[in-house]
Design an enzyme around this catalytic site. Structure first.
Site, PDB file in Angstrom:
ATOM      1  CG  HIS A 157      -2.040  -0.984   1.126  1.00  0.00           C
ATOM      2  ND1 HIS A 157      -3.341  -0.647   0.787  1.00  0.00           N
ATOM      3  CD2 HIS A 157      -2.057  -2.327   1.327  1.00  0.00           C
ATOM      4  CE1 HIS A 157      -4.100  -1.721   0.789  1.00  0.00           C
ATOM      5  NE2 HIS A 157      -3.351  -2.755   1.115  1.00  0.00           N
ATOM      6  CG  ASP A 364       0.565   9.295   0.422  1.00  0.00           C
ATOM      7  OD1 ASP A 364       0.696   8.227   1.039  1.00  0.00           O
ATOM      8  OD2 ASP A 364      -0.169  10.223   0.798  1.00  0.00           O
TER       9      ASP A 364
END
Length: 469
Positions: A157, A364
């Site tokens: 993730h 991110d």
């Protein structure tokens, strides 16, 4: 046919009267289990007080939740130690912040072995196993050593940096290649997948056949699965949430001023300090907007017991106070800085009310706030997303104003551009992004990954017909 077993560091067991969470992993896992009943396995989030730690079982809506408490030592070494002080910074390109301890690595491997032994008791040969995130990279290796030949998938993730940074991880040669014990390794973006494939080629001497790698007598497949959101459902939620009493109080308090919103966990990867500098630069260079815009930064505290995070909390609070002191008036506070979490519905309403969504992480994996902001907008009068080009979401949100979060002048200019953007351009940008997010929603993401995981792998002899990369 066996069941789907999802494994993650934390498990969100349903609780009565609990407020809806906004966590991306929970939404993603529930999407996977929506049409395929199964088990969600992982840490309870609790520290055990007794020596013998028994697994807890809860069944809710045809999903079995199995959780384990961690001992105080395991929590310190596995969670606060190796995952948060070594893996997290390195995977977010901050090698300078990594603090390695051999004891923490031992604790990380020990907890993964513990998870594997507990899973060993409940798995059947036909079960499909989907492991999530950097906390559990060596879990498949531990399961293979116990004799399991199940199809096992892994999804990262967070970002995957290039091999030049991965090799800065002490004992990387022990940890990173263990991902090859999975049948499918999924990443958020093509860059992440390419970085991992480069590591396997350079450090392990493996060759890619269309992102299939031969490892001994088996193959591991690398692919890209950008995580989505519940686009349609979130759009409907936002439409209703603007009528919530709290959201109305916030919008009424603006007295006609435009709202800029940022929502981030308080973490150095989110670029909040740099964002405040950019907003200050905006007030300096575009004084006509002073008194006409309010920047709301919601930043729930995170890992405050880790020194780096305590320092971030203090630095950002000081910066917000300094900017408010320099530019604020008796009837106007430029920045509203909040260190608490809000429900999903409240955030949806605030997103919809905001003229600008400011999402500028330094790095991110995806950033679902960017996608939720777009989904929340009124298509007839949408706000504008300003997005870091270093967020995984930038690959899909190409119609956003993409910025370099390290450059305060460019972010400041983007804020002014967003606030002044004509309606037709705002509608065009929103429509383009919303269509992409609707196509690749969270259910589509889960289905794509599981379909790929269930697919029979190519055997090494078949890969000889596929060109090497």
């Amino acid at each position: 046919m066996g069941q789907l077993v999802i494994v993650s560091n934390r498990v969100a067991v349903p609780e009565k009267n609990a407020k809806a969470r906004a966590g991306g992993l929970e939404v993603a896992v529930r999407a996977a289990l929506k049409e395929k009943s199964g088990t969600w396995f992982g840490w309870s989030g609790k520290i055990a007080t007794q020596t013998k730690i028994a697994a807890q079982h809860v069944v809710h809506d045809d999903i079995t939740y199995i959780t384990l408490d961690l001992s105080k030592e395991d929590h310190k070494e596995y969670y606060h130690g190796f995952t948060n002080r070594v893996l997290w910074p390195i995977l977010h390109y901050r090698v300078d912040l990594a603090e390695f301890s051999r004891r923490d690595l031992s604790g990380y491997l020990r907890v993964n072995d513990h998870f594997a032994r507990e899973l060993h008791e409940l798995l059947t040969p036909d079960d499909l196993i989907w492991v999530h995130d950097y906390h559990l990279m060596p879990l498949a290796k531990a399961l293979r050593e116990l004799g399991h030949k199940n199809r096992i998938g892994f999804f990262l993730h967070v970002p995957c940096p290039p091999p030049e940074m991965l090799t800065a991880l002490p004992h990387h040669e022990r940890l990173i290649p263990s991902l090859c014990e999975y049948d499918l390794v999924g990443f958020q973006t093509g860059d992440d997948a390419f970085n991992f494939s480069r590591y396997l080629t350079r450090e392990c001497g493996l060759h890619s056949h269309d992102f299939n790698f031969v490892v001994a007598d088996r193959t591991v497949r690398i692919d890209v699965f950008p995580v989505g959101i519940e686009t349609a459902a979130f759009a409907l939620l936002a439409q209703r949430a603007v009528r919530l009493p709290y959201v109305k109080r916030v919008t009424d308090s603006l007295v006609g001023r435009a709202l800029i919103i940022g929502v981030d966990r308080l973490d150095y990867s989110k670029g909040i300090a740099q964002r405040l500098s950019a907003f200050e630069r905006f007030l300096q260079t575009q004084p006509g907007w002073r008194g006409k815009v309010t920047y709301l930064q919601i930043a729930p505290k995170s890992r405050s017991e880790i020194p780096e995070y305590a320092d971030i909390e203090q630095d950002i609070g000081s910066a917000a106070g300094r900017i408010n002191g320099a530019y604020g008036e008796a009837d106007w506070t430029p920045i509203r800085y909040i260190n608490r979490a809000y429900s999903h519905s409240t955030l949806a309403g605030l997103y919809r009310a905001a003229r600008v969504g400011l999402v500028t992480p330094l790095r991110d994996g995806m950033n679902l706030v960017a996608k939720e902001y777009v989904a929340a907008q009124n298509s007839e009068d949408p706000g504008v997303l300003i997005l870091s080009r270093f967020a995984g979401a930038a690959q899909e949100c190409k119609a956003a104003l993409l910025v370099n979060p390290y450059d305060p002048d460019s972010v400041a200019a983007a804020i002014g551009q967003a606030l002044s953007m004509p309606l037709a351009e705002r509608q065009e940008r929103h429509d383009a992004t919303f269509r992409v997010l609707s196509h690749n929603d969270i259910q589509h993401w889960a289905n794509r990954f599981l379909t790929a995981l269930e697919r029979e792998p190519l055997v090494p002899s078949q890969l000889e017909q596929v060109p090497s990369v």
